[in-house]
Write a protein that holds these residues in place. Structure first.
Motif, short mmCIF file in Angstrom:
data_model
loop_
_atom_site.label_atom_id
_atom_site.label_comp_id
_atom_site.label_asym_id
_atom_site.label_seq_id
_atom_site.Cartn_x
_atom_site.Cartn_y
_atom_site.Cartn_z
N PHE A 322 0.82 -1.21 0.00
CA PHE A 322 0.00 0.00 0.00
C PHE A 322 0.86 1.27 0.00
CE2 PHE A 322 -2.28 -3.48 2.04
CZ PHE A 322 -3.40 -3.54 1.22
N ASP A 323 2.14 1.09 -0.28
CA ASP A 323 3.07 2.23 -0.36
C ASP A 323 3.91 2.09 -1.62
OD1 ASP A 323 4.58 4.50 0.42
OD2 ASP A 323 6.10 3.20 1.35
N PRO A 324 3.29 2.23 -2.79
CA PRO A 324 4.02 1.98 -4.04
C PRO A 324 5.24 2.87 -4.21
CG PRO A 324 1.89 3.03 -4.45
CD PRO A 324 1.89 2.62 -3.02
N GLY A 325 5.21 4.07 -3.67
CA GLY A 325 6.36 4.96 -3.81
C GLY A 325 7.51 4.61 -2.88
N GLY A 326 7.24 3.82 -1.85
CA GLY A 326 8.28 3.39 -0.93
C GLY A 326 8.78 4.45 0.02
N SER A 327 8.01 5.55 0.18
CA SER A 327 8.48 6.64 1.04
C SER A 327 8.03 6.52 2.47
CB SER A 327 7.97 7.98 0.48
OG SER A 327 6.53 8.00 0.47
N THR A 328 7.06 5.64 2.75
CA THR A 328 6.45 5.59 4.09
C THR A 328 6.76 4.30 4.83
OG1 THR A 328 4.64 7.04 3.39
CG2 THR A 328 4.26 5.67 5.34
N VAL A 329 6.69 3.15 4.17
CA VAL A 329 6.78 1.85 4.84
C VAL A 329 8.19 1.29 4.76
CG1 VAL A 329 5.93 -0.53 4.88
CG2 VAL A 329 4.36 1.36 4.41
N VAL A 330 8.70 0.87 5.91
CA VAL A 330 9.93 0.09 6.00
C VAL A 330 9.55 -1.26 6.60
CG1 VAL A 330 12.20 -0.10 7.07
CG2 VAL A 330 11.38 2.13 6.28
N THR A 331 9.87 -2.34 5.91
CA THR A 331 9.47 -3.69 6.34
C THR A 331 10.67 -4.43 6.89
OG1 THR A 331 7.80 -3.73 4.58
CG2 THR A 331 8.38 -5.84 5.60
N LEU A 332 10.43 -5.19 7.95
CA LEU A 332 11.48 -6.07 8.44
C LEU A 332 10.95 -7.50 8.52
CD1 LEU A 332 11.20 -6.90 11.78
CD2 LEU A 332 11.43 -4.43 11.93
N GLY A 333 11.84 -8.43 8.24
CA GLY A 333 11.50 -9.85 8.28
C GLY A 333 12.61 -10.63 8.95
N SER A 334 12.38 -11.92 9.14
CA SER A 334 13.36 -12.74 9.85
C SER A 334 13.10 -14.21 9.59
CB SER A 334 13.27 -12.45 11.35
OG SER A 334 14.03 -13.37 12.10
N ALA A 335 14.14 -15.01 9.77
CA ALA A 335 14.01 -16.46 9.69
C ALA A 335 13.69 -17.07 11.05
CB ALA A 335 15.30 -17.08 9.15
N SER A 336 13.66 -16.26 12.11
CA SER A 336 13.60 -16.81 13.47
C SER A 336 12.29 -17.50 13.79
CB SER A 336 13.87 -15.70 14.49
OG SER A 336 12.84 -14.73 14.46
N LYS A 337 11.16 -16.95 13.37
CA LYS A 337 9.87 -17.57 13.68
C LYS A 337 9.48 -18.60 12.62
CE LYS A 337 9.43 -14.88 17.24
NZ LYS A 337 9.74 -15.39 18.59
#
Length: 515
Positions: A322-337
């Protein structure tokens, strides 16, 4: 020279004690056999619990007796008697001219609040419900490291430092986002040492000391602690009732009025409540953050752990969609769970310029994440045989094993809690790894403390709140099943009876148990 390293003021200590005092007023809960607790003893117990949970660090100077008495609206005699009881128990040290500061009795381990994993050798006597982490989904972890070892030789001829992450892993993560409907280039990915490494890097870039950071309330305890230690100003926003997820009017109001520099949210099977935000909530949240100029950090570590997907209903889209311009959302992920907590590989997805800033800052920190672990995650994200040949990836197959085990554990735990603790309230989530439980009006902190003595570790709800909120809750992860789940619930029931003033501790001592 002072023997204390920090101090807590009387108003702050009163706020930290308030939830406990509300949950368990002096005089005890109603009920047969409940014994009256003197006011000074209740105060001493409250401070002791704050120390044991780590919410007041060891070697913290406590306020003067007169100041605390005024803040709590009790007599100075009550505070003086409480301090003396704490000194007698080994939880307070004093010296004329230096005041009184928190301590631990000789031989006691430093407090952790039940969130750090127990050493494996303790599993024979203690059931650990502190960490939402499962054993590795074999054989996929072993196969991943075998594949990583085969791929290692070319990297062994380099210096081994890759601040942005191995190119092969950055591309594999980017391809996975693209497959989920969020077109992503490798330049938008930075590999980190676990999700906590990602949060720390993002916080340092966007929210230096003194800045406001909005958080769901409750939220993930370790991230709250990281943010507190970084000196940011937490702005809690209450979650909706049950599993309804985000309270959008509250979020719009906070983002507009408080103008936080950053907001941290868990839209995918929220930890600890298990709520799942739908597409509409995600879209509105991104819109509100963009309007307020707030960086929205979306934690996706629980993504993919859907245990009861609704037939024919697609999973919600990633927040970044929902942030096509990439100016608002920063996503983080992980292999831990999804895979294993011992596989300390996480990542950040953001606009390329944000990734460049994160990488530049990282050079003075840890330089990069372990190469072998990165190769193992890259192998998992490729095809089942590591070649990406159209077959289900090792990641997807490992995740299927993880979901099956978590579902089995969840159902066993729910059944056991309903049997042994019918007065406890909760809503069963359709995914994730945690159950958020209201403890029938009893103090979650006191249940956690009693449970530790009875051989079951569980974090109190206060670990997931700001300023002592959620005293009447505990978090139960889906980490045990079958007879172990039953025994864990039975020990928690014994702890609850102790807290309620029922049977004595000697009647509730657990028998030896091998998990």
């Amino acid at each position: 020279m002072a023997e204390w390293t920090s101090a807590v003021g009387a108003p702050q200590l009163a706020r930290l004690l308030a939830p406990q005092r509300a949950a368990e007023p002096a005089g005890g809960r109603a009920g047969a056999g409940a014994r009256r607790v003197p006011a000074y003893r209740a105060l001493a117990d409250g401070v002791r619990l704050l120390v044991l949970e780590g919410r007041i660090p060891v070697a913290t100077r406590l306020p003067a007796e007169r100041e605390l008495a005024a803040a709590l609206a009790v007599s100075r005699t009550t505070v003086a008697a409480a301090y003396e009881a704490l000194r007698a128990d080994g939880f307070l040290a004093s010296r004329r001219g230096a005041g009184s500061w928190t301590a631990l009795p000789a031989g006691n381990p430093l407090p952790s609040g039940g969130l750090d994993p127990l050493p494996p050798e303790a599993a024979g006597s203690v059931i650990d419900l502190g960490c939402a982490a499962l054993p590795a989904p074999e054989p996929w972890l072993t196969r991943a490291f075998q594949g990583a070892l085969a791929d290692l030789p070319p990297y062994a001829h380099t210096h081994g430092d890759y601040p942005a992450g191995l190119p092969v892993l950055r591309r594999a993560i980017a391809d996975r986002y693209t497959a989920r409907g969020v077109p992503t280039m490798p330049e938008q990915i930075m590999v980190t040492t676990g999700a906590m490494g990602a949060v720390a890097a993002i916080r340092a870039l966007f929210a230096p000391r003194g800045e406001r950071v909005a958080v769901e309330h409750p939220s993930y305890a370790n991230v709250l602690q990281l943010l507190r230690e970084a000196g940011v100003r937490l702005v809690p926003v209450a979650m909706g009732e049950g599993l309804s997820g985000w309270d959008l009017p509250a979020w719009r109001r906070v983002l507009r009025d408080a103008a936080p520099r950053m907001a941290y949210v868990i839209a995918d099977y929220h930890n600890p409540t298990g709520a799942l935000a739908d597409d509409g909530q995600r879209r509105e949240m991104v819109t509100a953050a963009r309007a307020a100029g707030t960086v929205l950090v979306a934690d996706e570590t629980m993504s993919g752990l859907d245990l009861d997907p609704l037939p024919g209903e697609p999973a919600p889209r990633p927040v970044a969609a929902f942030d096509p311009g990439g100016s608002t959302v920063v996503t983080l992920g992980s292999a831990s769970k999804a895979i294993w907590a011992g596989l300390r590989i996480g990542w950040v997805r953001a606009a390329p310029e944000t990734i460049r800033s994160l990488v530049a800052a990282r050079v003075s920190a840890d330089l990069g994440s372990p190469v072998l672990e990165q190769l193992a995650v890259a192998w998992l994200l490729a095809g089942a045989d590591g070649d990406g040949g159209g077959r289900p990836s090792g990641w997807d197959r490992a995740l299927a094993v993880r979901r099956e085990r978590a579902r089995e554990n969840r159902d066993a735990l729910v059944e056991a809690v309903r049997l042994h603790l019918p007065e406890w309230e909760f809503t069963v989530p359709r995914g994730g790894l945690t159950l958020w439980v209201r403890t029938g009006g009893l103090s979650g902190s006191r249940i956690a403390e009693a449970g530790e003595r009875l051989g079951v570790r569980v974090p109190a709800g206060t670990r997931f709140g700001v300023d002592g909120a959620f005293e009447g809750y505990v978090r139960l992860p889906f980490t045990v099943s079958g007879p172990v789940a039953g025994e864990a619930a039975a020990r928690l029931a014994a702890a609850a009876r102790q807290v309620a003033g029922g049977r004595g501790a000697e009647e509730d001592t657990p028998r030896s148990f091998v998990a």
